[in-house]
Design a protein around this motif. Sequence first.
Motif, PDB file in Angstrom:
ATOM      1  N   ARG A  84       0.832  -1.214   0.000  1.00 36.13           N
ATOM      2  CA  ARG A  84       0.000   0.000   0.000  1.00 36.13           C
ATOM      3  C   ARG A  84       0.863   1.260   0.000  1.00 36.13           C
ATOM      4  O   ARG A  84       0.581   2.206  -0.727  1.00 36.13           O
ATOM      5  N   ARG A  85       1.906   1.261   0.831  1.00 36.17           N
ATOM      6  CA  ARG A  85       2.806   2.430   0.877  1.00 36.17           C
ATOM      7  C   ARG A  85       3.486   2.634  -0.464  1.00 36.17           C
ATOM      8  O   ARG A  85       3.621   3.760  -0.934  1.00 36.17           O
ATOM      9  N   CYS A  86       3.928   1.542  -1.077  1.00 34.94           N
ATOM     10  CA  CYS A  86       4.590   1.635  -2.382  1.00 34.94           C
ATOM     11  C   CYS A  86       3.627   2.197  -3.423  1.00 34.94           C
ATOM     12  O   CYS A  86       3.985   3.066  -4.211  1.00 34.94           O
ATOM     13  N   TRP A  87       2.395   1.690  -3.434  1.00 32.16           N
ATOM     14  CA  TRP A  87       1.396   2.167  -4.398  1.00 32.16           C
ATOM     15  C   TRP A  87       1.098   3.651  -4.179  1.00 32.16           C
ATOM     16  O   TRP A  87       1.064   4.430  -5.123  1.00 32.16           O
ATOM     17  N   GLU A  88       0.885   4.059  -2.945  1.00 33.26           N
ATOM     18  CA  GLU A  88       0.583   5.467  -2.662  1.00 33.26           C
ATOM     19  C   GLU A  88       1.751   6.360  -3.077  1.00 33.26           C
ATOM     20  O   GLU A  88       1.547   7.419  -3.662  1.00 33.26           O
TER      21      GLU A  88
END
Length: 174
Positions: A84-88
């Motif tokens: 999720r952090r990578c995508w954001e």
Amino acid sequence: MGLLIIYTGNGKGKTSAAMGTAFRAVGQGLKVMMVQFIKGSWHYGELDSAKMIPEDRFEIVPMGRGFVKIGTETPDPQDVEMVRRCWEFGKEKMMSGRYELMVFDEINYAIHYGMLPVDEVAETLAKRPDSVHAILTGRNAHPKLVELADLVTEMKEIKHPFEKGILAARGIDY
């Protein structure tokens, strides 16, 4: 609208193909960022290759912790949070328009294993700035993304030296 390219399949070379496309883009004067959903900050070839290009033209950001727990029946919550952090992070960089090419390395794994919703990714890619090209890598590309893509290349492994135990083909252990 920029191109959407997918490198998928069970063979080796998906990230290498994305790197080659990224290097060509840099040679054409484009600014490129690669975010890596699975790979961490340990030593591997992409990081060495990226160091050969000025940071103001090509950035690579490893944001995972490896393939160790990827693909298990229930994804580890820590891996889900990292995805999720990578995508954001990658989404913000892509939507900023500061990069003409965004590479989402191994994102297909994250989607396939239910750690990232395909609809969210597809909608965001469809809304990206017109000047931004995007590359998605990893096995098991989702049919929605394949349909959305301009180019899909499937790497097919027929034979690989790892299967024969050729130690020299595995690289140097650092």
